[in-house]
Structure formats: C-alpha cells, structure tokens
Design an enzyme around this catalytic site. Sequence first.
Site: not given
Length: 252
Positions: A10, A12, A53
């Site tokens: 991942d 962030d 998102g």
Amino acid sequence: MTRLQAVFWDVDGTLADTELNGHRHAFNQAFSDCGLSWNWNEELYSELLSIPGGRQRMQFYAERLGDTLDAAFLDRLRQSKQQNYLKVVSSGAITLRPGVSRLLQEINKADVQQWIVTSSGEASVLALLESFPSELTDIFQGMVTADDVERHKPHPDPYQLALERSESDRATVVVFEDSTPGLLSARAAGLRCVLTPSPWDKELENSQQHASAVIDQLGEDDQKARIFSGPPCAGGLITLEYLELLLSAPSR
C-alpha cells in the site's frame, strides 16, 4: 521455509506519510480552486479516511452535506487535487516511513517482485515514485491503482488483480497495509498482511487480529520496530527472513 515470491505495498500511510501533510492540503487547495468553501481540517480528514479513494471521499462528503456533485465537477475536482498533490510531492514535503527504503532494497536484491496496490490514482503514485531517492528507481515491477478497478478496498479486487498481473501464488505473497479497508481487502484476497496501523483509523483495533503481524514501523538501526502481535523479529528490523517466517506460520 516457504520462499517469498512477491510483496504488495500500500502507499498512503504505509510507504510514506502522505495523508495529513500531502493529500489533505491538495484537497483543500482543489476546493478553493474550484469555488467550494470546504476545508478539511486534520480531525475531519482523519474521519474521512475511512472512505478509500479521493473521488469517493469527496462524493461521500458532499452527500453528507446534502449536496450533489455531478460527474464532470468531480472530475474537475480530482484533476485539480492531483495537480496540487504533484506540487506538494515535488516540494520534498513527503518522506518515506522508517525502514521502508532499507527493506525495499533488501527485497529487490533477493529478486522478489514488489508491486504497489493502492486506492490512490496512478498520477499521484507516479509523482511520489519520482520523488524517491535514486537507489529506489525502478524498484517496483508494477502497480494496481484506483484507475484499474471498479471496486476498491475493502473489496479484494485490487489484490486479486495484483495476483493475476504478477502471476504470483497467494501462498507466497505478503502485503503491507496501514488501514482497516486495506487489511480487509488483503484478507479477502487470501493474503497474509503486515499491518503498520495509522493513528486515525479508529476501527482498526477491532480488525487487526486478522493481520499476520502488527508493528509500529519497519525498523532502522537507530529506530527499532515494535511488534504488537506476531512473531518477534531479530534486532528490531523487519527483514526478508521475517516475511518468509510469516509465510510458514498458520494463516490468521
């Protein structure tokens, strides 16, 4: 011991601390640029991070306010936000988390695939990668971003697609995540997950028992990793050997 075939990262909060001082500032500037009076302070943004998102996050917030944003305006907001995020990244404000560069290079030297799997858009990811130090150039074999799937984390689709593209056996893959949606996505795809919890994820305490290991960070020589659950690691460093140990342990 099972040999590690791939690591899915991942971005962030996992590779780098991008959220509060990166994406949040870019969102607020985009709102101003597009004539919205919205301003996401740290507390509000931390709450909104439960929505994976950026586009979905803005749409959710608009609906919460009783507003309706059409698709064209959302596209305009997203484009403005991406442009502002590129400026933040190019300023050098985003740094890698402790131990990330060390482990990326160790895995790379072992010829193990490394892929990015994120709910961020491709443009944001590419901007961050361009800011990495030269020794990390071309460290990733590929990526799955928000632009590649219709259903984002916590659905398994991003990790399922990464498995297909990397041609990896799920039993030989380890995921690094920092949030509840990411952990649930990895587990739904049948993957082992190492969790470095983000402080703003209030729901994570209820689901982190599904992680193969929970740690504060990956560890440096002068900044050792703390293991909250999972096997102990030698020298306070998360290493390739540690990840392969997780593959051999019973799945949680």
